[in-house]
Scaffold this active site. Structure first.
Site, PDB file in Angstrom:
ATOM      1  N   ASP A  67       0.814  -1.223   0.024  1.00  0.00           N
ATOM      2  CA  ASP A  67       0.137  -0.020   0.070  1.00  0.00           C
ATOM      3  C   ASP A  67       0.937   1.522  -0.083  1.00  0.00           C
ATOM      4  OD1 ASP A  67       0.978  -0.653   2.410  1.00  0.00           O
ATOM      5  OD2 ASP A  67      -1.259  -1.158   3.297  1.00  0.00           O
ATOM      6  N   ASN A 136      -7.712  -3.556  14.296  1.00  0.00           N
ATOM      7  CA  ASN A 136      -9.117  -3.794  13.923  1.00  0.00           C
ATOM      8  C   ASN A 136      -9.205  -5.057  12.876  1.00  0.00           C
ATOM      9  OD1 ASN A 136      -7.991  -2.815  11.724  1.00  0.00           O
ATOM     10  ND2 ASN A 136      -9.404  -0.867  11.427  1.00  0.00           N
ATOM     11  N   HIS A 138      -7.141  -4.926  10.166  1.00  0.00           N
ATOM     12  CA  HIS A 138      -7.007  -4.820   8.746  1.00  0.00           C
ATOM     13  C   HIS A 138      -5.802  -5.417   8.137  1.00  0.00           C
ATOM     14  CE1 HIS A 138      -4.625  -0.722  10.022  1.00  0.00           C
ATOM     15  NE2 HIS A 138      -3.860  -1.567   9.519  1.00  0.00           N
ATOM     16  N   GLU A 143      -9.689  -2.262   5.348  1.00  0.00           N
ATOM     17  CA  GLU A 143     -10.446  -1.889   6.553  1.00  0.00           C
ATOM     18  C   GLU A 143     -11.649  -2.809   6.687  1.00  0.00           C
ATOM     19  OE1 GLU A 143      -8.794  -0.130   8.870  1.00  0.00           O
ATOM     20  OE2 GLU A 143      -7.918   1.631   7.703  1.00  0.00           O
TER      21      GLU A 143
END
Ligand code: F6R
Length: 241
Positions: A67, A136, A138, A143
């Site tokens: 990313d 979380n 990811h 996400e």
């Protein structure tokens, strides 16, 4: 999923680095998928050390990164381009033109996403992909709620992710709101996946990954559907497993 328990961060880094070195020695033209963030820094240090001491060469290796932030130039110290050069590429013998990272300054992001997918395809796919995990769940910047069918795409970063990453920026306001990331389906196409997790802040996510359901609300759970995944985690990250 295979779980390797490390005593601490140093041991975790050693286990992961030796797996990558082994892969590159066995296949000098391997395509290695890389991640940024704090967790893989120890692995990169060991790859550099091994390159300098044992001469493992990356001249024919290609790398693809998960990313990049949108709106940050590749020479900005907060860009993932910059991070990768500082933490790894400048210290090994890989030609920079064999390192592929999504372009966060592209004029046309749809085109950039397609281009990045073609790059991976033309390289013959990723032989081994290194991943970190967000609190979380990811992976990359996928996400919670991201489709497991997603390919490289533009994302709006979750507030929790921006907060977690604000430690690298002067203030929360400086953290970009968008990024470009490999999709979950792109990651799942990798022949092998190594997920790293270190520290108590990752304990809940690792417990959910190991014991929870496969669910798009928890992106890392897609990995349960992959045939060749190794989680390398230290005791602190495994404390709730
Ligand atoms: C980085 C990336 C992220 C990180 C994750 C964990 O390229 O895609 O998914 O792997 O946010 O980050 P750290 O390692 O800083 O805890």
């Amino acid at each position: 999923m295979n779980i390797l328990r490390a005593d601490n961060y140093d041991q975790l880094s050693k286990i992961a680095a030796s797996k990558i070195i082994e892969k590159v020695r066995a296949n000098p033209k391997a395509t290695i998928g890389l991640a940024t963030g704090s967790t893989p820094i120890g692995v990169y240090k060991l790859l550099i050390e091994d390159h300098k001491t044992n001469g493992t060469t990356y001249k024919q290796v290609s790398t693809v990164n998960l990313d990049e932030y949108i709106g940050i130039s590749r020479d900005d110290p907060n860009s993932y381009h910059y991070f990768m050069r500082e933490q790894l590429f400048n210290h090994i013998d890989i030609p920079l033109e064999q390192t592929y990272i999504p372009n966060g300054m592209a004029e046309d992001f749809l085109l950039e996403c397609t281009r990045f997918e073609s790059v991976i395809h033309e390289l013959g796919g990723v032989d081994v992909q290194l991943l970190g995990i967000g609190q979380n769940g990811h992976i990359g910047f996928n996400e919670p709620g991201t489709s497991f069918k997603s390919r490289t795409h533009v994302v709006t970063l979750a507030e929790s992710t921006r907060k977690a990453n604000s430690r690298f920026f002067p203030s929360l306001d400086d953290v970009p709101t968008h990024a470009i990331t490999m999709g979950i389906a792109t990651i799942m196409d990798s022949k092998e996946i190594i997920l790293l997790a270190s520290g108590a802040s990752k304990a809940k996510a690792i417990a959910r990954l190991v014991h929870g359901e496969v669910d798009e609300d928890f992106p890392a759970s897609a990995l349960k559907l992959h045939k060749n995944v190794t989680i390398i985690a230290d005791i602190a990250a495994l404390q709730l497993v």
